[in-house]
Enzyme design. Structure first.
Site, PDB file in Angstrom:
ATOM      1  CD  GLU A   2      -2.934   1.189   2.282  1.00  0.00           C
ATOM      2  OE1 GLU A   2      -2.628   0.644   3.351  1.00  0.00           O
ATOM      3  OE2 GLU A   2      -3.995   1.786   2.104  1.00  0.00           O
ATOM      4  N   GLY A  27       3.080   1.401  10.942  1.00  0.00           N
ATOM      5  CA  GLY A  27       2.857   0.678  12.185  1.00  0.00           C
ATOM      6  C   GLY A  27       2.569  -0.782  11.891  1.00  0.00           C
ATOM      7  CB  ALA A  28       0.330  -2.944  11.685  1.00  0.00           C
ATOM      8  CG  ASN A  83      -0.257  -7.190   3.849  1.00  0.00           C
ATOM      9  OD1 ASN A  83      -0.342  -6.290   3.037  1.00  0.00           O
ATOM     10  ND2 ASN A  83       0.730  -7.288   4.729  1.00  0.00           N
ATOM     11  CD  GLU A 124      -3.144  -2.652  10.662  1.00  0.00           C
ATOM     12  OE1 GLU A 124      -3.532  -2.809   9.484  1.00  0.00           O
ATOM     13  OE2 GLU A 124      -2.786  -1.548  11.124  1.00  0.00           O
ATOM     14  CG  HIS A 172      -7.915  -1.999   7.820  1.00  0.00           C
ATOM     15  ND1 HIS A 172      -8.681  -1.036   7.224  1.00  0.00           N
ATOM     16  CD2 HIS A 172      -6.845  -1.344   8.365  1.00  0.00           C
ATOM     17  CE1 HIS A 172      -8.091   0.157   7.407  1.00  0.00           C
ATOM     18  NE2 HIS A 172      -6.987  -0.018   8.098  1.00  0.00           N
TER      19      HIS A 172
HETATM   20 ZN   LIG Z   1      -5.377   1.167   8.791  1.00  0.00          ZN
END
Ligand SMILES: [Zn+2]
Length: 866
Positions: free
Chosen positions: A139, A273-274, A277, A310, A313
């Site tokens: 990303e 940060g993270a 995926n 995450e 997401h």
């Molecule tokens: Zn995010």
């Protein structure tokens, strides 16, 4: 925003070819730092063509051919890379007919050290050997560095990944491992299952000497943590949080987790940060590996938050994805909102929506500037979106979503989210699709409300007054801004800003004879009157602090609130009073002397967030004075803080709240540094020595405070010890704790030593920008750090991840002494930060606000305190 750029922009690929499924084989070379790859991409050809256009950069595509819908092979006549547009054009020897075809490519690439695309990360294992991991960060637009692809979020496809690796190395990707076979040359061929239909920016592959925990089952799927060898004892907490969150979200969204497994992967070098995926979430080590017994509450909370973010997401972002990068703000704002919700459910005693107040403050702070931006803005090139990964997207965005949720009601809001996700699963959306779903569910004018918050920058201050002899409550809105009396403010701009208005979902509470009533009204236009049927004792606007606006009260209403704050208001509401008071100082509406008087009335305060806000204001005031006036301020701090620390005691109490434990550390820190208290400094030394003699014997919050005090007040001996402790740290948290405080020493020679370290391999490039930011904020040594940054500008830019440069520069906001500030302004006349120009402009304007504050307040404050 509707996307009108689709067909015209050079940044959007033609829509005549649509990828359906990629079969990728990737073979990384961890010694030569390169990789070989091949791809067979099934495509739907929508118009006959003899030219294919897709994305690729830093790839050498050596071969390309197409199998057409009839099964014939068409060779490429020419393979033309274009580094400027990051595109690959493949001219075919014959016309390709409409239908399902397959594009085959073979290519080679590099494992770069820029922490983007397919890159290398290194670490030293427990035996002292250097190890290399090949990992991905795609990303926004870096999948094209790893394989030729249609690298835009609405070209969703299925990915079938095969990794070819050396024996003994772990290989991970988005989906579960299907098979592992051994090739003639001894290499292991690891094939993964097909992913769901998803965007290229979510693809991941990771190869290296990693270990993986045994799976736990979460929402019916295996969940594991992958980590650099030797760190397995730090994985239990992430498994617990991961399992909780996956189940929490499946329940909240009403949809099962869309992947077939989930790995949380700790990566030693990571620019962000993270990264969410699908099925293979990558993290900085410090945000996933932790020893709960040795960590402070904020350290544990940040691990919890980021895992929750995450995993939120996986549905919001991965299953349903924005059409184009203008929608990235909603993706991030919503995940940040869900992160709060999940952390709050995971550890209710952390009172997460109260501690979120400090995030909202950070967003207010940027959004009060003239150089702020609307949350959503037109994005033509993907680089335009790079500036969207900022506090306005995450913190303001989440705060605005929270405001809407509380106004609509939690159940109605969740129903709307469920409807939106199930209607758009595996698809792409515009921001307005969500508003429409919530509007349908609630019957409220969601689009009108949200457009006013999304498409204009800034926020209102809502003034509260009693009129008509106390029988009417009047709420008036106007744009909030800071005083910048040093600038030559453009009167036209100021006049225009003054006319801006929002559709404000107001929630307020009022009390009559001890009974508290709550009401909701929509403030549209400049003001609204609310009739009162009884005389009120007090009124509070922004109940539970869920609105993204500041409040300003008529003097008697303010007094009524402050005098009842401890018994009548919740912690976040008390936080709001202090926060609004400090904002009024920056706006030039309240003097620093009066701010001190306000906080002196909070001596009975018991909440961590409120204390942190009080201390934050006092730290800023401390920067404005020297000599006797500063000593007088230190005495005021001691008088305020010591009783609060005495109430808690200096040792942890069995069974006390985590937040009280953390408050004890925060108070000790303030007393020792800001209050210059001898007893606190002595205690800091005692605690640190005890912890050195007997590791684990000192409460982590107290220990963190002790380290911070010893750095701020120590010399070369402490510096050397801390460098040593940083190098030998047992956990990522401990490592960062010692690294951070190296920026706090008040000694020019030690500052020079540390600055030099930040551009060597002693400090990872993922961490160095942030510690340099902290050096710039050092009360007395900041200017030295500034000189260093200017003298090493090229090195800094070349060495650190591009997204981090403007974050480093946030530190310049503190350089408010006029001559230093002038050198900052002058430097950026001739130097630019193209990937963060909006944010840089905000830092510089914020510096102007601080310069103005100093000019306005320092003399009177010194006179008052002296
Ligand atoms: Zn995010």
């Amino acid at each position: 925003m509707t996307d009108t750029s689709e067909s015209t922009s050079e940044h959007r690929l033609p829509r005549t070819i649509v990828p359906v499924r990629y079969e990728l084989t990737i073979e990384p070379d961890l010694v030569e730092f390169g990789f070989d790859g091949s791809s067979a991409a099934e495509i739907d050809v929508l118009e006959p063509t003899n030219r294919l256009v897709l994305n690729a950069i830093e790839l050498e595509v050596t071969k390309a051919w197409v199998i057409d819908p009839a099964g014939n092979r068409i060779e490429a006549d020419a393979i033309i890379p274009d580094a400027d547009t990051e595109r690959l054009t493949i001219d075919l020897g014959a016309q390709l007919a409409i239908g399902r075809a397959t594009l085959h490519t073979e290519f080679t690439g590099i494992l770069n050290d820029k922490l983007h695309g397919f890159y290398r990360s290194t670490f030293t294992d427990t035996d002292g050997n250097d190890q290399v991991i090949a990992t991905t960060q795609f990303e926004a637009t870096d999948a094209r560095r790893a394989f030729p692809c249609w690298d835009e979020p609405d070209f969703k496809a299925i990915f079938s990944v095969t990794l070819v690796v050396d024996e003994g190395l772990a290989a991970l990707s988005n989906a579960s491992e299907l098979s592992r076979s051994i090739r003639e040359d001894g290499k292991h061929v690891v094939a993964f299952a097909d992913t769901m239909k998803m965007s290229t920016y979510l693809v991941a592959f990771i190869v290296g000497p990693l270990d993986v925990t045994e799976p736990v089952i979460a929402n019916g799927k295996p969940l594991r943590v992958a980590y650099p060898r030797g760190k397995g004892h730090l994985t239990d907490y992430a498994l617990e949080v991961g399992r909780f969150c996956l189940e929490f979200f499946a329940d909240y969204y009403g949809i099962d987790y869309p992947g077939d497994k989930l790995d949380l992967v700790a990566v030693p070098d990571f620019a962000f940060g993270a990264m969410e995926n699908l099925g293979c979430v990558t993290f900085r080590e410090i945000l996933v590996l932790v020893d709960p017994a040795a960590a402070t509450q904020p350290e544990l909370q940040s691990v919890t938050d980021v895992i929750a973010h995450e995993l939120a997401h996986m549905w919001f972002g991965d299953l349903v994805t924005m059409k184009w990068w203008n929608g990235i703000w909603l993706n991030e704002a919503f995940a940040t909102f869900m992160e709060m919700l999940a952390t709050d459910a995971f550890r209710p005693e952390w009172d997460r929506w109260t501690t979120f107040g400090s995030s909202r403050t950070v967003a207010f702070d940027v959004d009060a500037l003239k150089t702020t931006r609307p949350i959503e803005f037109p994005v033509i090139s993907p680089e335009d979106a790079e500036g969207m990964f900022d506090v306005l997207t995450y913190e303001k965005g989440a705060a605005v979503v929270r405001m809407l949720e509380q106004y609509l009601g939690e159940d109605v809001f969740r129903q709307g989210i469920r409807a939106y996700l199930s209607a758009n699963a595996y698809g792409n959306t515009e921001t307005t699709d969500l508003w429409d779903a919530l509007e349908a569910e609630s019957g409220e004018p969601v689009r009108r409300i949200m457009d006013s918050w999304i498409f204009q920058g800034g926020f209102p201050v809502v003034e509260v007054d009693l009129v008509d002899e106390g029988s009417t409550l009047r709420f008036t809105q106007q744009r909030f801004g800071y005083a910048d009396d040093i600038g030559e403010g453009d009167p036209d701009v100021d006049a225009e800003l003054a006319t801006e208005q929002w559709v404000v979902p107001l929630i307020f509470s009022s009390a009559t004879d001890g009974n508290v009533n709550f009401e909701k009204v929509l403030l549209e236009g400049p003001s609204i009157d609310v009739d009162l049927f009884e005389r009120i004792d007090w009124v509070l606007v922004n109940t539970e602090g869920t609105g993204f606006y500041r409040a300003q009260y008529a003097p008697d209403l303010r007094e009524a609130l402050v005098s009842r704050a401890q018994e009548a208001l919740s912690p976040i509401e008390r936080y709001g009073l202090v926060d609004d008071a400090w904002a009024a100082v920056l706006a030039g509406d309240l003097s620093t002397v009066d701010f001190v008087h306000v906080v002196e009335r909070f001596s009975a305060e018991t909440d961590l967030s409120v204390w942190e806000r009080i201390i934050g204001g006092l730290v800023s005031i401390d920067r404005l004075v020297d000599g006797e006036a500063r000593e007088r301020l230190q005495a005021i701090v001691r008088d305020l803080v010591q009783p609060a620390l005495d109430r808690l005691g200096t040792e942890p109490i069995e069974g006390e709240r985590d937040l009280d434990r953390e408050l004890r550390g925060a108070l000790l820190d303030a007393l020792g540094i800001l209050g210059a208290d001898d007893g606190a400094r002595q205690l800091a030394r005692t605690l640190f020595e005890r912890s050195e003699a007997e590791p684990g014997s000192v409460d982590p919050s107290l220990l963190a405070a002790a380290i911070s005090i010893l750095a701020a007040t120590g010399g070369a001996e402490e510096f050397d010890r801390f460098v040593n402790r940083f190098e030998k740290a047992e956990t990522p948290q401990e490592r960062l704790r010692f690294l951070n405080v190296l920026a706090d020493f008040d000694d020019s020679a030690l500052m020079d030593r540390f600055l030099a370290m930040t551009i060597t391999d002693a400090v990872r490039t993922q961490d160095a920008p942030y510690v340099l930011r902290r050096c710039l904020s050092n009360r007395n040594q900041g200017p030295r750090a500034w000189t260093f940054v200017t003298e090493h500008w090229d090195t800094v830019n070349e060495r650190f991840p591009s997204n981090s440069i403007v974050r480093l520069l946030e530190g310049v906001r503190s350089l408010s002494k006029p001559d230093v500030a002038d050198s900052v302004f002058a430097f950026f006349e001739t130097h630019e930060v193209p990937q963060g120009d909006k944010t840089l402009a905000q830092h510089l304007e914020r510096l102007e606000v601080n310069v103005a504050l100093r000019a306005r307040e320092a003399p009177t404050l010194a006179a008052h305190l002296g």
